[in-house]
Motif scaffolding. Structure first.
Motif, PDB file in Angstrom:
ATOM      1  N   ARG A   1       8.197   0.567  20.707  1.00 41.72           N
ATOM      2  CA  ARG A   1       9.540   0.016  20.496  1.00 41.72           C
ATOM      3  C   ARG A   1       9.725  -0.543  19.091  1.00 41.72           C
ATOM      4  O   ARG A   1       8.764  -0.856  18.394  1.00 41.72           O
ATOM      5  N   GLU A   2      10.999  -0.652  18.697  1.00 45.30           N
ATOM      6  CA  GLU A   2      11.350  -1.206  17.395  1.00 45.30           C
ATOM      7  C   GLU A   2      10.911  -2.670  17.293  1.00 45.30           C
ATOM      8  O   GLU A   2      10.865  -3.394  18.290  1.00 45.30           O
ATOM      9  N   SER A   3      10.624  -3.082  16.057  1.00 48.26           N
ATOM     10  CA  SER A   3      10.352  -4.488  15.751  1.00 48.26           C
ATOM     11  C   SER A   3       9.288  -5.097  16.659  1.00 48.26           C
ATOM     12  O   SER A   3       9.375  -6.273  17.017  1.00 48.26           O
ATOM     13  N   THR A   4       8.313  -4.299  17.038  1.00 52.18           N
ATOM     14  CA  THR A   4       7.236  -4.739  17.926  1.00 52.18           C
ATOM     15  C   THR A   4       5.902  -4.528  17.235  1.00 52.18           C
ATOM     16  O   THR A   4       5.649  -3.467  16.652  1.00 52.18           O
ATOM     17  N   ASP A   5       5.029  -5.527  17.284  1.00 51.23           N
ATOM     18  CA  ASP A   5       3.726  -5.428  16.636  1.00 51.23           C
ATOM     19  C   ASP A   5       2.940  -4.236  17.164  1.00 51.23           C
ATOM     20  O   ASP A   5       2.834  -4.043  18.380  1.00 51.23           O
ATOM     21  N   LEU A   6       2.386  -3.457  16.232  1.00 50.77           N
ATOM     22  CA  LEU A   6       1.588  -2.298  16.623  1.00 50.77           C
ATOM     23  C   LEU A   6       0.532  -2.011  15.571  1.00 50.77           C
ATOM     24  O   LEU A   6       0.646  -2.404  14.412  1.00 50.77           O
ATOM     25  N   ASN A   7      -0.519  -1.328  16.003  1.00 46.42           N
ATOM     26  CA  ASN A   7      -1.537  -0.805  15.101  1.00 46.42           C
ATOM     27  C   ASN A   7      -1.155   0.613  14.697  1.00 46.42           C
ATOM     28  O   ASN A   7      -0.654   1.391  15.518  1.00 46.42           O
ATOM     29  N   LEU A   8      -1.387   0.944  13.444  1.00 51.11           N
ATOM     30  CA  LEU A   8      -1.214   2.306  12.942  1.00 51.11           C
ATOM     31  C   LEU A   8      -2.600   2.844  12.625  1.00 51.11           C
ATOM     32  O   LEU A   8      -3.303   2.298  11.767  1.00 51.11           O
ATOM     33  N   ARG A   9      -2.993   3.897  13.315  1.00 50.95           N
ATOM     34  CA  ARG A   9      -4.354   4.406  13.168  1.00 50.95           C
ATOM     35  C   ARG A   9      -4.346   5.907  12.922  1.00 50.95           C
ATOM     36  O   ARG A   9      -3.757   6.679  13.682  1.00 50.95           O
ATOM     37  N   PHE A  10      -4.984   6.319  11.819  1.00 50.15           N
ATOM     38  CA  PHE A  10      -5.172   7.739  11.582  1.00 50.15           C
ATOM     39  C   PHE A  10      -6.125   8.300  12.629  1.00 50.15           C
ATOM     40  O   PHE A  10      -7.051   7.613  13.084  1.00 50.15           O
ATOM     41  N   VAL A  11      -5.890   9.543  13.012  1.00 51.63           N
ATOM     42  CA  VAL A  11      -6.753  10.180  13.991  1.00 51.63           C
ATOM     43  C   VAL A  11      -8.153  10.394  13.415  1.00 51.63           C
ATOM     44  O   VAL A  11      -9.153  10.339  14.126  1.00 51.63           O
ATOM     45  N   GLU A  12      -8.217  10.615  12.096  1.00 46.67           N
ATOM     46  CA  GLU A  12      -9.512  10.819  11.448  1.00 46.67           C
ATOM     47  C   GLU A  12      -9.447  10.312  10.020  1.00 46.67           C
ATOM     48  O   GLU A  12      -8.380  10.176   9.424  1.00 46.67           O
ATOM     49  N   LEU A  13     -10.615  10.015   9.456  1.00 40.10           N
ATOM     50  CA  LEU A  13     -10.722   9.633   8.059  1.00 40.10           C
ATOM     51  C   LEU A  13     -10.968  10.869   7.198  1.00 40.10           C
ATOM     52  O   LEU A  13     -11.006  11.995   7.692  1.00 40.10           O
ATOM     53  N   LEU A  14     -11.136  10.634   5.912  1.00 33.72           N
ATOM     54  CA  LEU A  14     -11.482  11.738   5.024  1.00 33.72           C
ATOM     55  C   LEU A  14     -12.923  12.160   5.264  1.00 33.72           C
ATOM     56  O   LEU A  14     -13.731  11.402   5.790  1.00 33.72           O
ATOM     57  N   SER A  15     -13.242  13.365   4.861  1.00 37.81           N
ATOM     58  CA  SER A  15     -14.610  13.866   5.020  1.00 37.81           C
ATOM     59  C   SER A  15     -15.276  13.995   3.652  1.00 37.81           C
ATOM     60  O   SER A  15     -14.639  13.842   2.615  1.00 37.81           O
ATOM     61  N   GLY A  16     -16.551  14.272   3.667  1.00 37.14           N
ATOM     62  CA  GLY A  16     -17.272  14.512   2.415  1.00 37.14           C
ATOM     63  C   GLY A  16     -17.539  13.238   1.645  1.00 37.14           C
ATOM     64  O   GLY A  16     -17.794  12.174   2.199  1.00 37.14           O
ATOM     65  N   SER A  17     -17.431  13.325   0.316  1.00 37.19           N
ATOM     66  CA  SER A  17     -17.809  12.217  -0.556  1.00 37.19           C
ATOM     67  C   SER A  17     -16.889  11.017  -0.401  1.00 37.19           C
ATOM     68  O   SER A  17     -17.257   9.909  -0.778  1.00 37.19           O
ATOM     69  N   GLU A  18     -15.656  11.233   0.107  1.00 35.00           N
ATOM     70  CA  GLU A  18     -14.709  10.129   0.229  1.00 35.00           C
ATOM     71  C   GLU A  18     -14.734   9.497   1.619  1.00 35.00           C
ATOM     72  O   GLU A  18     -13.907   8.654   1.935  1.00 35.00           O
ATOM     73  N   HIS A  19     -15.702   9.882   2.447  1.00 36.31           N
ATOM     74  CA  HIS A  19     -15.790   9.327   3.789  1.00 36.31           C
ATOM     75  C   HIS A  19     -16.292   7.887   3.738  1.00 36.31           C
ATOM     76  O   HIS A  19     -17.202   7.557   2.996  1.00 36.31           O
ATOM     77  N   CYS A  20     -15.660   7.014   4.525  1.00 37.77           N
ATOM     78  CA  CYS A  20     -16.071   5.616   4.604  1.00 37.77           C
ATOM     79  C   CYS A  20     -16.458   5.294   6.043  1.00 37.77           C
ATOM     80  O   CYS A  20     -15.848   5.789   6.990  1.00 37.77           O
ATOM     81  N   ASN A  21     -17.452   4.472   6.188  1.00 38.16           N
ATOM     82  CA  ASN A  21     -17.913   4.072   7.511  1.00 38.16           C
ATOM     83  C   ASN A  21     -17.052   2.911   8.011  1.00 38.16           C
ATOM     84  O   ASN A  21     -17.485   1.755   8.061  1.00 38.16           O
ATOM     85  N   GLU A  22     -15.804   3.213   8.355  1.00 39.91           N
ATOM     86  CA  GLU A  22     -14.864   2.193   8.785  1.00 39.91           C
ATOM     87  C   GLU A  22     -13.833   2.811   9.724  1.00 39.91           C
ATOM     88  O   GLU A  22     -13.659   4.027   9.756  1.00 39.91           O
TER      89      GLU A  22
END
Length: 223
Positions: free
Chosen positions: A100-121
């Motif tokens: 819903r609008e104006s409601t607290d939410l988390n925004l989460r990518f389905v996956e992170l980057l791969s290779g050299s730019e991958h972060c353990n987070e």
């Protein structure tokens, strides 16, 4: 046949009890977010967050190496409107299916980057990476999923309507801890020396980033 006052009052009480969400003809429940097809946004589905302005407005959101060249990764906007970016999940604080609008939410990518730019987070958005030289807070990854409260204050965002039809702006103004001292700003875009459009908090006199939500199933992208 006369109707007694007690009978009328009893009827009114019963009618009001059967409609708990109605208070003087209005509802306190925020409107659901809608995707570009007019469907309600659901926490069980995946979406692309894309610029509401086609062409020069750029494309969708994705990830890029942090401004220090390492982790945490920065949330960015891709330059072309042909690039819809990485898929995301929108998760309300109360675990409801309808977002819903104006409601607290988390925004989460389905996956992170791969290779050299991958972060353990975790690929979950977070307000972080303060830049003292510009006085800016940037949006990075590494937030904690769920657990609304003081410890996760920087991980919560809202989507609110803009003046553009069907468009929303992303806002960081968490309500999960009413007694906490907090930031309360819209999310905009900043182009730094490397030319990358990074997402960060803007001041009241600066433009927010207008976005739309596109269901991920409509097209597969890999950016």
């Amino acid at each position: 046949m006369k109707t007694s006052l007690a009978t009328i009052l009893s009827f009114l009480i019963l009618a009001l009890a059967s409609c708990p969400l109605l208070v003087w003809g209005t509802s306190s429940v925020p409107e659901p977010l809608l995707d570009v097809n007019g469907n309600k946004v659901e926490s069980t589905l995946q979406y692309h967050i894309v610029s509401a302005i086609w062409g020069a407005g750029g494309g969708g959101v994705s990830l890029h190496g942090g401004r220090n060249g390492y982790c945490p990764l920065d949330v960015i906007q891709l330059p072309s409107d042909m690039q819809w970016g990485k898929k995301l999940i929108l998760s309300p604080y109360d675990n409801s299916t309808i977002v819903r609008e104006s409601t607290d939410l988390n925004l989460r990518f389905v996956e992170l980057l791969s290779g050299s730019e991958h972060c353990n987070e975790l690929p979950l958005w977070k307000v972080d990476n303060y830049d003292a030289s510009s006085g800016r807070w940037f949006i990075t990854t590494g937030g904690l999923d769920g657990h609304p409260g003081a410890e996760t204050l920087l991980n919560w965002f809202k989507l609110e309507k803009t003046n553009l039809p069907g468009a929303y702006k992303i806002v960081h103004c968490p309500s999960v801890c009413e007694s906490c001292v907090k930031l309360c700003n819209s999310v905009g875009r900043f182009s730094l020396e490397d030319g990358v459009r990074r997402l960060g908090l803007v001041r009241d006199d600066e433009p927010a980033f207008p976005v739309v939500l596109i269901p991920a199933r409509e097209r597969s992208t890999s950016v």
